[in-house]
Design a protein around this motif. Structure first.
Motif, PDB file in Angstrom:
ATOM      1  N   HIS A  60      -2.148  -0.904  -3.770  1.00 43.31           N
ATOM      2  CA  HIS A  60      -3.215   0.037  -3.447  1.00 43.31           C
ATOM      3  C   HIS A  60      -2.582   1.395  -3.170  1.00 43.31           C
ATOM      4  N   GLN A 118       1.093   5.358   0.257  1.00 41.07           N
ATOM      5  CA  GLN A 118       0.400   6.571   0.712  1.00 41.07           C
ATOM      6  C   GLN A 118       1.385   7.739   0.793  1.00 41.07           C
ATOM      7  N   SER A 137       0.859  -1.181   0.000  1.00 37.35           N
ATOM      8  CA  SER A 137       0.000   0.000   0.000  1.00 37.35           C
ATOM      9  C   SER A 137       0.893   1.228   0.000  1.00 37.35           C
ATOM     10  N   THR A 152      -6.098  13.049  -3.024  1.00 34.72           N
ATOM     11  CA  THR A 152      -6.060  12.427  -4.347  1.00 34.72           C
ATOM     12  C   THR A 152      -4.642  11.956  -4.673  1.00 34.72           C
ATOM     13  N   VAL A 164      -6.525   2.714  -7.063  1.00 32.31           N
ATOM     14  CA  VAL A 164      -6.127   4.077  -6.724  1.00 32.31           C
ATOM     15  C   VAL A 164      -7.364   4.813  -6.233  1.00 32.31           C
ATOM     16  N   ASN A 165      -7.285   5.397  -5.062  1.00 38.89           N
ATOM     17  CA  ASN A 165      -8.422   6.212  -4.618  1.00 38.89           C
ATOM     18  C   ASN A 165      -7.971   7.300  -3.664  1.00 38.89           C
ATOM     19  N   ALA A 166      -8.861   8.281  -3.499  1.00 35.15           N
ATOM     20  CA  ALA A 166      -8.590   9.394  -2.592  1.00 35.15           C
ATOM     21  C   ALA A 166      -9.107   9.052  -1.196  1.00 35.15           C
ATOM     22  N   VAL A 167      -8.419   9.584  -0.190  1.00 39.37           N
ATOM     23  CA  VAL A 167      -8.946   9.569   1.168  1.00 39.37           C
ATOM     24  C   VAL A 167      -9.235  11.027   1.506  1.00 39.37           C
ATOM     25  N   SER A 210      -3.234   5.400  -2.309  1.00 36.12           N
ATOM     26  CA  SER A 210      -4.239   6.358  -1.849  1.00 36.12           C
ATOM     27  C   SER A 210      -3.559   7.544  -1.188  1.00 36.12           C
TER      28      SER A 210
END
Ligand SMILES: [Ca+2]
Ligand SMILES: [Ca+2]
Length: 418
Positions: free
Chosen positions: A125, A105, A103, A160, A153-156, A127
């Motif tokens: 993953h 980040q 992951s 973004t 891929v995603n935003a928290v 994010s």
């Protein structure tokens, strides 16, 4: 004119009889280097946690059984790659126990030259941790049998993930992995939400379909994603090839270019599945997308080779070559010199995704509209398009001149004009 042959590196792909244009290797590490052996796998999560910004973790060849663990990259500027550079020789295995394998980040993370297999959900993953991140590079990885999407891929919140890339990678769902997919075929290759400015380049993605249920696309950019460039990829036997958006409003995609891709389907089991070969390129809530010079070929008819749908959609579709239909399902499109219903016999080998043209006298050759400079100057192979561009992703072989003499003709990457 004097042309120089430029070969950028190895391009061998096991099990395939042809090769995409190769990618340049990453440069050697410049910061601190941390070397890790497979015997240290139990310590690997802590090694990643404790690495300093700018460090490179080099994994030596072997199998790393993560045994339920995941690697969390939260420090910017970290690189995780194999020491050998051989992506098949270093395998991170989740055994369908590790929820995620890596992951990410943090900005400026590089993940390269590795195999990642059998994550319970996502092998990779990415994010944003509440604030935007950028500069993530996923290069020359081999992803086998994800439990859900291979790269998510995603935003928290506002976090973004922008201006990043997935390139030169092989992403596949095999028959052995397909039986592990659940939730009505909740799988796919790259699935990105709220991502702006990504480049998805020169990947080989295959096998994303299920007996029942509809897989997500090989490459799917949606939910307020924007300005993606998808180019020179090969997508083979996926229920849906490339998608921008999945509906109106918040599910859509803004801007972006899809050019010079091969999308092929020939697997009888895919065609016999519930949804078959659904779409080569699907533009569902794609505002301002441009689709130039793609080739979509299948041995049986898809629902659509290319389709556009939903009121927000406004697309330019030009110089594409398809064996099936280019279908209007709503929204607006400007169509120029596309060729539909082409015979599969135009192509070298649909089953392996080799959609190079075989005949210089065939109808796509010289039939495209010349685009303004800078929009689509090269072809699938990275060859320069000539003054009479060809419809589809492949510009047919150009003569090679060395010291003024014609040396031969090539139609693949092996001669790349500088
Ligand atoms: Ca031409
Ligand atoms: Ca070519």
């Amino acid at each position: 004119m004097i042309a120089t042959l430029v070969v950028l590196g190895s391009a061998s792909v096991p099990g395939r009889l042809w090769a995409q244009a190769p990618c340049p290797s990453l440069p050697p590490p410049t910061g601190p280097v941390i070397e890790v052996q497979p015997s240290q796998v139990a310590d690997l999560p802590a090694i990643v946690d404790n690495a300093a910004s700018g460090a490179t973790i080099l994994l030596h060849d072997g199998l790393y059984d993560l045994d339920g663990a995941s690697l969390h990259i939260t420090i910017p500027g970290l690189t995780l790659r194999s020491a050998s550079g051989n992506r098949e020789a270093v395998v991170l295995d989740g055994g369908y126990v590790s929820v995620e394998l890596v992951s990410i980040q943090a900005s400026d993370t590089t993940l390269a030259d590795l195999t990642l297999q059998r994550a319970y959900y996502h092998p990779i993953h990415v994010s944003g941790p509440g604030t935007p991140i950028s500069g993530v590079l996923i290069h020359n990885v081999h992803i086998i049998d994800p439990g859900e999407q291979a790269v998510k891929v995603n935003a928290v919140g506002e976090g973004t993930v922008d201006d990043s890339a997935v390139q030169c990678s092989h992403i596949e769902l095999t028959d052995a992995g397909r039986v592990h997919i659940g939730n009505d075929c909740y799988t796919g290759g790259l699935d990105a939400h709220a991502a702006t400015g990504w480049r998805v380049w020169r990947n080989h993605i295959e096998g994303f379909w299920c007996e029942y249920g509809l897989s997500e696309h090989g490459i799917h950019m949606w939910r307020a994603s924007a300005d993606t460039v998808v180019e020179e990829n090969v997508i083979v036997d996926c229920a849906r090839g490339i998608g921008f958006g999945l509906g109106s409003g918040a599910d859509g995609h803004t801007g972006g270019i899809i050019r010079n891709n091969f999308v092929a389907a020939a697997d009888g089991d895919l065609f016999a599945s519930e949804y078959g070969f659904d779409a080569g390129i699907a533009l569902w809530g794609a505002e301002g997308a441009a689709v130039y010079h793609n080739t979509i070929a299948s041995t049986m008819a898809p629902f659509s080779s290319i389709e556009w749908r939903y009121i927000d959609t406004s697309v330019t579709i030009e110089n594409n070559l398809t064996t099936g239909l280019i279908r209007d399902r709503g929204g607006s499109a400007v169509l120029t010199t596309n060729m539909e219903n082409a015979p599969p016999s135009l192509f070298t080998d649909v089953a392996s995704g080799d959609l190079h043209l075989v005949d210089p006298l065939s109808s796509p050759v010289g039939a495209a509209t010349a685009l303004p400079s800078g929009i689509c100057d090269g072809d699938f192979d990275g060859q320069r398009r000539d003054a009479s561009p060809d419809v589809g992703a492949d510009e047919f072989g150009q003569p090679i001149f060395i010291d003024g003499f014609e040396f031969g003709t090539t139609n693949t990457w092996s001669a790349v004009f500088p």
